[in-house]
Scaffold this active site. Structure first.
Site, PDB file in Angstrom:
ATOM      1  N   TRP A  99       0.829  -1.210   0.000  1.00  0.00           N
ATOM      2  CA  TRP A  99       0.000   0.000   0.000  1.00  0.00           C
ATOM      3  C   TRP A  99       0.860   1.256   0.000  1.00  0.00           C
ATOM      4  O   TRP A  99       0.520   2.255  -0.641  1.00  0.00           O
ATOM      5  CB  TRP A  99      -0.972  -0.035   1.171  1.00  0.00           C
ATOM      6  CG  TRP A  99      -1.800  -1.278   1.137  1.00  0.00           C
ATOM      7  CD1 TRP A  99      -1.765  -2.330   2.009  1.00  0.00           C
ATOM      8  CD2 TRP A  99      -2.765  -1.645   0.130  1.00  0.00           C
ATOM      9  NE1 TRP A  99      -2.642  -3.321   1.614  1.00  0.00           N
ATOM     10  CE2 TRP A  99      -3.261  -2.925   0.475  1.00  0.00           C
ATOM     11  CE3 TRP A  99      -3.245  -1.007  -1.019  1.00  0.00           C
ATOM     12  CZ2 TRP A  99      -4.228  -3.574  -0.291  1.00  0.00           C
ATOM     13  CZ3 TRP A  99      -4.202  -1.664  -1.782  1.00  0.00           C
ATOM     14  CH2 TRP A  99      -4.678  -2.933  -1.421  1.00  0.00           C
ATOM     15  N   ASP A 166      -1.237   6.936   6.269  1.00  0.00           N
ATOM     16  CA  ASP A 166      -2.305   5.973   6.002  1.00  0.00           C
ATOM     17  C   ASP A 166      -2.389   5.082   7.239  1.00  0.00           C
ATOM     18  O   ASP A 166      -1.510   4.264   7.480  1.00  0.00           O
ATOM     19  CB  ASP A 166      -1.969   5.158   4.754  1.00  0.00           C
ATOM     20  CG  ASP A 166      -2.995   4.065   4.456  1.00  0.00           C
ATOM     21  OD1 ASP A 166      -3.956   3.917   5.229  1.00  0.00           O
ATOM     22  OD2 ASP A 166      -2.812   3.357   3.445  1.00  0.00           O
ATOM     23  N   LYS A 190     -11.246  -1.897   8.495  1.00  0.00           N
ATOM     24  CA  LYS A 190     -10.333  -2.673   9.326  1.00  0.00           C
ATOM     25  C   LYS A 190     -10.656  -2.510  10.805  1.00  0.00           C
ATOM     26  O   LYS A 190     -10.784  -3.480  11.537  1.00  0.00           O
ATOM     27  CB  LYS A 190      -8.883  -2.222   9.101  1.00  0.00           C
ATOM     28  CG  LYS A 190      -8.452  -2.098   7.667  1.00  0.00           C
ATOM     29  CD  LYS A 190      -8.213  -3.428   7.016  1.00  0.00           C
ATOM     30  CE  LYS A 190      -7.595  -3.246   5.641  1.00  0.00           C
ATOM     31  NZ  LYS A 190      -7.391  -4.517   4.943  1.00  0.00           N
TER      32      LYS A 190
END
Length: 355
Positions: A99, A166, A190
């Site tokens: 990511w 992030d 999440k």
């Protein structure tokens, strides 16, 4: 048989959050209408957004001068929105996984980028150390938790420039010094809510500084000025986020979430290290408390499928590792009860006794 949800995302939510959201889906605030069919501009829904914003600020101790907004598009859209809104001259990125690498790829479309360090050389099994952050960049971007590889930056870094993070898979799991960041973003699926909404915490006076023209929907100012209501927001995910935030506050806040995360991780990592059939996959000092990755020890590699089948038969759901790592991954987000970890540990011990 009781099921234990270790999915990496979409992932486990507190049962009371699921039940409260389901109730509102059937009848929102006694209106006779479903939460799924009300207008986002209905007078009963604005308080949902207002409370979610207020709780986010309270739980994370966000200082004055920051806005909290709820957007669609997932964290992957933020990979583009971040450089669009903040990259004027140059940006620095720490490459710690898939990511982070994708975020860097998008930033390169908007200006000069610097990869300050990378752990790609060892399949992202550690967090790089000893690197230097340049002082002439607009921001340093980090990915605090790496769901695929099981590494985590659990303390706010000390660098000479503002950070952007992030925090998709570890937000609300520990205290954060928000003033070190000009922006924090997180896909909700999440640790916060069902999939479909992204939370963004942005420092107001950092907006509007780039010289480029930003499309309306990609300009953070648009959403700050309209309080996340510029266009139809993902109503149900925002409501489930509100219920999760209420649950976090009632449970003791991020300090208690941090304590629980450490307790779960210590228990499972202790078994991984003790059990001769398994081994961890990342540097011990960089082990994630959210996504605990492990594989079969080399001499037992042929038993990987057998353990997967056994774990499944014992009610363990979602413990298969990502294809980039293989083996197993136990995701232990805020809603994961200690009971689930105890069940997985017992499963590992029983499998060991059988072989």
């Amino acid at each position: 048989m009781k099921k234990y949800n270790f999915n990496a995302g979409p992932s486990i939510l507190p049962r009371e959050v699921i039940e409260a959201t389901a109730k509102q889906i059937l009848d929102f605030n006694g209106s006779g209408l479903s939460l799924m069919e009300i207008s986002h501009r209905a007078k009963d829904f604005q308080p949902v957004v207002d409370e979610a914003v207020a709780l986010t600020k309270e739980i994370l101790d966000i200082p004055e001068g920051y806005s909290v907004i709820f957007l669609g598009g997932g964290a992957s859209l933020e990979f583009c929105m971040i450089p669009y809104n903040f990259l004027e001259k140059k940006a620095a990125y720490l490459n710690t996984g898939v990511w982070a690498k994708k975020a860097l790829k998008e930033a390169k479309l908007f200006g000069e980028t610097v990869e300050v360090a990378s752990s790609a050389d060892a399949n992202y099994t550690y967090i790089p150390k000893g690197w230097t952050c340049p002082t002439d960049v607009d921001y340093l971007h980090i990915t605090t938790n790496n769901t695929i590889y099981g590494t985590e930056i659990r303390k706010d870094l000390d660098v000479p420039v503002p950070m952007i993070a992030d925090m998709s898979s570890d937000i609300f799991s520990r205290p954060v010094d928000v003033k070190k960041y000009k922006c924090i973003y997180a896909g909700a699926q999440k640790n916060l809510a069902m999939a479909g909404v992204t939370i963004v915490i942005v420092k107001d006076d950092e907006l509007g500084k780039v010289s480029r023209t930003i499309p309306t929907m990609l300009d953070y100012r648009t959403h700050v000025e309209k309080g996340s209501m510029f266009n139809t927001p993902p109503v149900v995910p925002i409501y489930s986020a509100l219920e999760t935030l209420r649950w976090i506050k009632k449970s003791g806040g991020v300090e208690e979430m941090d304590r629980r995360a450490k307790e779960r991780a210590e228990m499972l990592y202790a078994e991984i290290d003790r059990n001769k059939m398994f081994r961890g996959t990342v540097a011990a000092e960089d082990r994630s408390l959210m996504n605990l990755c492990f594989v079969m020890a080399d001499e037992y590699k042929e038993l990987e499928k057998d353990f997967m089948d056994f774990a499944t038969s014992q009610g363990m759901v979602g413990v298969k590792g990502h294809r980039s790592v293989g083996g197993f991954r136990a995701s232990c987000y805020n809603a994961q009860p200690l009971e689930g970890v105890k069940a997985l540990v017992a499963c590992m011990k029983e499998f060991e006794s059988k072989h």
